[in-house]
Design a protein around this motif. Structure first.
Motif, mmCIF file in Angstrom:
data_model
loop_
_atom_site.group_PDB
_atom_site.id
_atom_site.type_symbol
_atom_site.label_atom_id
_atom_site.label_comp_id
_atom_site.label_asym_id
_atom_site.label_seq_id
_atom_site.Cartn_x
_atom_site.Cartn_y
_atom_site.Cartn_z
ATOM 1 N N THR A 177 62.963 37.342 23.294
ATOM 2 C CA THR A 177 62.946 36.210 24.226
ATOM 3 C C THR A 177 62.108 36.502 25.466
ATOM 4 N N GLY A 178 61.745 37.766 25.648
ATOM 5 C CA GLY A 178 61.041 38.138 26.872
ATOM 6 C C GLY A 178 62.008 38.360 28.029
ATOM 7 N N LYS A 179 63.290 38.039 27.795
ATOM 8 C CA LYS A 179 64.309 38.217 28.848
ATOM 9 C C LYS A 179 64.985 39.571 28.639
ATOM 10 N N THR A 180 64.628 40.546 29.437
ATOM 11 C CA THR A 180 65.219 41.879 29.245
ATOM 12 C C THR A 180 66.509 41.969 30.049
ATOM 13 N N ALA A 181 67.473 42.731 29.558
ATOM 14 C CA ALA A 181 68.644 43.024 30.392
ATOM 15 C C ALA A 181 68.167 43.864 31.575
ATOM 16 N N THR A 182 68.759 43.701 32.724
ATOM 17 C CA THR A 182 68.380 44.561 33.848
ATOM 18 C C THR A 182 68.895 45.965 33.533
ATOM 19 N N PRO A 183 68.293 46.987 34.151
ATOM 20 C CA PRO A 183 68.806 48.343 33.921
ATOM 21 C C PRO A 183 70.308 48.430 34.204
ATOM 22 N N ASP A 184 70.791 47.730 35.231
ATOM 23 C CA ASP A 184 72.228 47.779 35.544
ATOM 24 C C ASP A 184 73.070 47.141 34.443
ATOM 25 N N GLN A 185 72.602 45.990 33.946
ATOM 26 C CA GLN A 185 73.336 45.320 32.855
ATOM 27 C C GLN A 185 73.384 46.209 31.613
ATOM 28 N N ALA A 186 72.252 46.827 31.294
ATOM 29 C CA ALA A 186 72.199 47.672 30.097
ATOM 30 C C ALA A 186 73.043 48.929 30.313
ATOM 31 N N GLN A 187 72.837 49.582 31.448
ATOM 32 C CA GLN A 187 73.563 50.838 31.704
ATOM 33 C C GLN A 187 75.076 50.630 31.628
ATOM 34 N N GLU A 188 75.550 49.498 32.141
ATOM 35 C CA GLU A 188 77.015 49.333 32.166
ATOM 36 C C GLU A 188 77.583 49.183 30.746
ATOM 37 N N ILE A 189 76.832 48.575 29.854
ATOM 38 C CA ILE A 189 77.308 48.479 28.461
ATOM 39 C C ILE A 189 77.151 49.832 27.750
ATOM 40 N N HIS A 190 76.054 50.515 28.020
ATOM 41 C CA HIS A 190 75.880 51.846 27.403
ATOM 42 C C HIS A 190 77.010 52.782 27.826
ATOM 43 N N ALA A 191 77.348 52.738 29.107
ATOM 44 C CA ALA A 191 78.442 53.598 29.600
ATOM 45 C C ALA A 191 79.765 53.192 28.942
ATOM 46 N N HIS A 192 79.931 51.906 28.752
ATOM 47 C CA HIS A 192 81.134 51.380 28.101
ATOM 48 C C HIS A 192 81.220 51.925 26.663
ATOM 49 N N ILE A 193 80.108 51.857 25.939
ATOM 50 C CA ILE A 193 80.090 52.354 24.557
ATOM 51 C C ILE A 193 80.406 53.846 24.554
ATOM 52 N N ARG A 194 79.787 54.585 25.471
ATOM 53 C CA ARG A 194 80.028 56.027 25.478
ATOM 54 C C ARG A 194 81.489 56.338 25.808
ATOM 55 N N SER A 195 82.083 55.529 26.663
ATOM 56 C CA SER A 195 83.483 55.809 26.999
ATOM 57 C C SER A 195 84.412 55.452 25.824
ATOM 58 N N LEU A 196 84.036 54.435 25.046
ATOM 59 C CA LEU A 196 84.816 54.134 23.826
ATOM 60 C C LEU A 196 84.752 55.328 22.873
ATOM 61 N N LEU A 197 83.546 55.888 22.723
ATOM 62 C CA LEU A 197 83.369 57.035 21.829
ATOM 63 C C LEU A 197 84.154 58.240 22.347
ATOM 64 N N ALA A 198 84.138 58.409 23.677
ATOM 65 C CA ALA A 198 84.839 59.560 24.271
ATOM 66 C C ALA A 198 86.341 59.446 24.050
ATOM 67 N N THR A 199 86.867 58.241 24.181
ATOM 68 C CA THR A 199 88.306 58.046 24.007
ATOM 69 C C THR A 199 88.718 58.357 22.574
ATOM 70 N N LYS A 200 87.901 57.960 21.625
ATOM 71 C CA LYS A 200 88.250 58.163 20.216
ATOM 72 C C LYS A 200 87.893 59.571 19.720
ATOM 73 N N TYR A 201 86.724 60.082 20.105
ATOM 74 C CA TYR A 201 86.223 61.328 19.503
ATOM 75 C C TYR A 201 86.128 62.501 20.484
ATOM 76 N N GLY A 202 86.379 62.230 21.764
ATOM 77 C CA GLY A 202 86.249 63.295 22.765
ATOM 78 C C GLY A 202 84.897 63.217 23.454
ATOM 79 N N LYS A 203 84.902 63.757 24.676
ATOM 80 C CA LYS A 203 83.734 63.644 25.554
ATOM 81 C C LYS A 203 82.502 64.347 25.002
ATOM 82 N N GLU A 204 82.737 65.502 24.405
ATOM 83 C CA GLU A 204 81.599 66.310 23.951
ATOM 84 C C GLU A 204 80.797 65.555 22.886
ATOM 85 N N ILE A 205 81.506 64.977 21.933
ATOM 86 C CA ILE A 205 80.821 64.228 20.875
ATOM 87 C C ILE A 205 80.166 62.973 21.465
#
Ligand code: PGA
Length: 253
Positions: A177-205
């Motif tokens: 679409t040419g409409k990129t997520a802002t770095p803040d919008q993207a980072q907050e979802i990426h951090a969210h995904i990583r925290s989901l992974l950390a809760t289930k599999y541990g921080k290291e993984i």
């Protein structure tokens, strides 16, 4: 530590000779420029060009991914391509659950989970796409939607299996679409995904899993997106069809 990855998703573009030209243009650039350390370049052409692409890849510095795979092992599934076939062609990666597959071909989180299983059984690394559509973002549901996609698509895996997976966050409203997520919008979802992974599999993984951003990523915005702490690269559609743009994005780390 996790890898930086820039993967080009050509989608349903290029004739045979155009594909040949594009790969050669990428290879030429790879001979002239050295990729930043720990950056993996992946090219995902349409199925008919996989063999040509892997032949070239053997003499170059990129890896090859498919754009889709069957959720079935083998047999009477006309038109489908199995993970065993991809394995036999030495394909390294495969995109799964792209929003276009979800929207136009009815793929669900259950389909995504089945495809991920097929790929892992055959030693191919899945690039699993997640992301909300515009109405979901406008309703503030992006965290919830992505959580469900990650949980239902991946959380049946063992920790060792998860280590083979790459995740791509692609807000559907930003794709093509040419409409990129802002770095803040993207980072907050990426951090969210990583925290989901950390809760289930541990921080290291969780810290070892590469999470890519996709959606109108281009040379002009790649640098600021890739500078975000939880963004480990990009899944690039339109801009991957031009060797100059694709390589400029790969050099953005
Ligand atoms: P785009 O596509 O870069 O053209 O927005 C990204 C994707 O769909 O993977």
């Amino acid at each position: 530590m996790r890898k930086h990855i820039v993967a080009g998703n050509w989608k349903m573009n290029c004739t045979f000779s155009e594909a040949d030209d594009l790969i050669n243009a990428i290879m030429e650039q790879l001979e002239q420029k050295e990729l930043p350390r720990d950056t993996q370049l992946i090219v995902c052409p349409p199925f008919p060009y996989l063999e040509m692409t892997t032949d070239y890849a053997n003499d170059s510095y990129f890896m090859v991914g498919a754009q889709n795979v069957s959720d079935q092992e083998k047999g009477a599934y006309t038109g489908e391509v199995s993970a065993a076939m991809l394995e036999s062609m030495e394909i390294d990666y495969c995109i799964v659950g792209h929003s276009e597959r979800r929207a136009y071909y009815g793929e669900t989180n259950a389909t995504v989970a089945a495809k991920v299983n097929q790929l892992l059984q055959h030693g191919i690394k899945p690039i699993v796409c997640v992301g909300e559509v515009l109405e979901e973002r406008e309703a503030g549901k992006q965290f919830e939607v992505v959580k469900k996609q990650v949980e239902q698509g991946l959380f049946h895996l063992s920790a060792d299996q998860l280590r083979e997976v790459v995740i791509a966050y692609e807000p559907v409203w930003a794709i093509g679409t040419g409409k990129t997520a802002t770095p803040d919008q993207a980072q907050e979802i990426h951090a969210h995904i990583r925290s989901l992974l950390a809760t289930k599999y541990g921080k290291e993984i969780a810290n070892d899993i590469s999470i890519l951003y996709g959606g109108s990523c281009k040379p002009s915005n790649a640098k600021e997106l890739f500078a975000c702490p939880d963004i480990d690269g990009g899944l690039i559609g339109g801009a991957s069809l031009k060797a100059d743009d694709f390589m400029a994005i790969a050099m953005a780390f």
